[in-house]
Each structure stands twice: as C-alpha cells, then as structure tokens.
Scaffold this motif. Structure first.
Motif, short mmCIF file in Angstrom:
data_model
loop_
_atom_site.label_atom_id
_atom_site.label_comp_id
_atom_site.label_asym_id
_atom_site.label_seq_id
_atom_site.Cartn_x
_atom_site.Cartn_y
_atom_site.Cartn_z
N PHE A 1 0.74 -3.44 2.08
CA PHE A 1 -0.07 -2.47 2.01
C PHE A 1 0.38 -1.51 2.95
CE2 PHE A 1 -4.15 -4.25 -0.13
CZ PHE A 1 -3.68 -5.34 -0.09
N THR B 1 3.84 -12.57 -10.44
CA THR B 1 4.59 -13.45 -9.57
C THR B 1 3.65 -13.68 -8.24
OG1 THR B 1 5.73 -11.66 -8.49
CG2 THR B 1 6.46 -12.48 -10.48
N ASN B 2 4.22 -14.60 -7.44
CA ASN B 2 3.45 -14.68 -6.16
C ASN B 2 3.90 -13.92 -5.00
OD1 ASN B 2 5.25 -16.53 -4.84
ND2 ASN B 2 5.11 -17.58 -6.83
N SER B 3 4.77 -13.16 -5.18
CA SER B 3 5.59 -12.02 -4.20
C SER B 3 4.60 -11.53 -3.41
CB SER B 3 6.42 -11.10 -4.85
OG SER B 3 5.89 -10.28 -5.72
N PRO B 4 4.70 -11.33 -1.98
CA PRO B 4 3.46 -10.86 -1.32
C PRO B 4 3.33 -9.33 -1.70
CG PRO B 4 5.08 -11.77 0.02
CD PRO B 4 5.82 -11.98 -1.50
N LEU B 5 2.07 -8.89 -1.17
CA LEU B 5 1.73 -7.69 -1.37
C LEU B 5 1.93 -6.94 0.08
CD1 LEU B 5 -1.93 -8.32 -2.79
CD2 LEU B 5 -0.13 -7.23 -3.85
N GLU C 1 7.01 -7.82 -8.36
CA GLU C 1 6.39 -7.67 -9.72
C GLU C 1 5.17 -8.11 -9.67
OE1 GLU C 1 10.66 -8.01 -11.98
OE2 GLU C 1 8.97 -9.17 -12.84
#
Lengths: 114, 109
Positions: free
Chosen positions: A105, A99-103, A96
């Motif tokens: 790529f 939030t600090n959720s990882p990206l 989302e």
C-alpha cells in the motif's frame, strides 16, 4: 517510506472541480488497486486493475474514473464529488491478481470535498 | 468472502509478547489467512500470511488452528511502534478480500 507512491498527500476540492489522484510503483507488479477508507473504518475496495485492464469495479459511482496508463501508474480521476466522498484514498499493488502475493500500500491521499 | 471476527481492542506492555486472535469459522479450503496492520496516518502494511502451517517471519508469527477456524498473530516483543490496527483477512487474493474492523493494539511503555 513505501514502495508505492501516491500524490498528492492531501487534496481539497470543491464539488464542481475535476482533479486526479496518482499512484506509482516500480516493483514490476501487474495488479493495482484503489481503496477508499473513511475515518476509523477499514479500507473498502473500489477498483482492481490486472495487466492494465480493469478487472473489478465494486459498483463505484461514475464520478470516480480509474485509469491505468501503463504497468507502473494508476490514476483516479475525480469529478463532481460530494462531501461524503471525503476520505483517505489508498492505492495498492501486488505481483498478480488471483494469487496470495502480499499487497503493498501507499500512504494514501487524504481528500476533502467542500 | 468468509467473515473474520477480531476483538475491537487489545492492550499490551512494551517488550511483552502479544497474541492477537482471529476467528474465521466459515473459512474455505483455499482461503489464505492474511494479516495487515495500519499505523496511524499510514497505509496498511503486510505482516504475514499462511494457509495451513504456522508461519514465521521477521515481523511476527502466525499460528493456525488445526481446523483452520481460528488463527493468532504473535508479536514476540511488542514495541511502541507496534501500536496499530491489525486486520485479519481471508482469501486466495488479499486484494479482493474484505477487510473487517480489525483490532486496535495499544502498547504501554
């Protein structure tokens, strides 16, 4: 292999062409991103989609037109590009926005404008 | 966005530990510290992130200074596959944060 798939891997287009870059993820992520990366430079954020709605446009020229047809797909429509738009275009997703959720790529589409 | 400062390049020998520093003296209280790396011809890859406490995962460890104005990414045993550009970025949402120029890590056999 990444969980974010970008097609095509390479694209050469003329300044009068119209083309589209595609990005797909099936991780159930609700935030998706487009970045532009010039050679030996860091990625620069272009657009952010959150729940299929455009959340951020980093003052990107209108010759780049993003589209998010559903929660798994993100397109970048290209029209009347300039040679200086040649770059690696990266798509990313995260659980989302805000939030600090990882990206996560993709490996990008390398675009050359002639 | 708070700024980060990283060395342009670092070298390491294979199978030795690597400590990659990042300075972020203007970090805000809600900023997470995120690390990503980009291998040649690939998109960036998430490595680790943390807020205040040191963090460990299968890829690396993140050591955060007590005042949070600096952090260090630790690769415990560098391999040739760890040669990449390492980016330290700040923010509550890494996706909206600005990537700095990063550190190019060279691993020598």
């Amino acid at each position: 292999d990444t969980e974010v798939t970008q097609t095509p891997k390479h694209l050469v287009m003329g300044m009068t062409n119209k083309k589209s870059l595609k990005c797909e993820q099936h991780m159930g992520h609700r935030a998706m991103y487009w970045y532009k990366q010039k050679a030996k430079k860091p990625p620069e954020l272009m657009f952010v989609y959150s729940y299929e709605k455009l959340s951020i446009n980093e003052s990107v020229p209108s010759r780049f037109s993003p589209e998010c047809p559903n929660s798994s797909l993100l397109n970048l429509h290209l029209h009347a590009l300039q040679p200086e738009d040649s770059a690696l275009y990266l798509c990313a997703s995260s659980q989302e926005e805000g939030t600090n959720s990882p990206l996560h790529f993709g490996n990008g589409t390398r675009l050359t404008v002639t | 966005d708070a700024k980060t400062t990283q060395p342009n390049s670092m070298e390491s020998n294979e199978e030795e530990p690597v400590h990659l520093p990042c300075n972020h003296s203007t970090i805000s209280g809600t900023d997470y510290i995120h690390w990503y790396r980009q291998l040649p011809s690939q998109g960036p890859e998430y490595v680790i992130h943390g807020l205040t406490s040191n963090v460990n995962n299968r890829m690396a460890s993140l050591a955060i200074a007590e005042d949070r104005k600096s952090s260090t990414l630790i690769l415990h045993r560098a391999t040739l596959r760890d040669a990449a550009v390492y980016y330290c970025i700040l923010g509550t949402n890494a996706g909206k944060s600005t990537f700095g120029d990063g550190t190019t890590l060279t691993v020598k056999p």
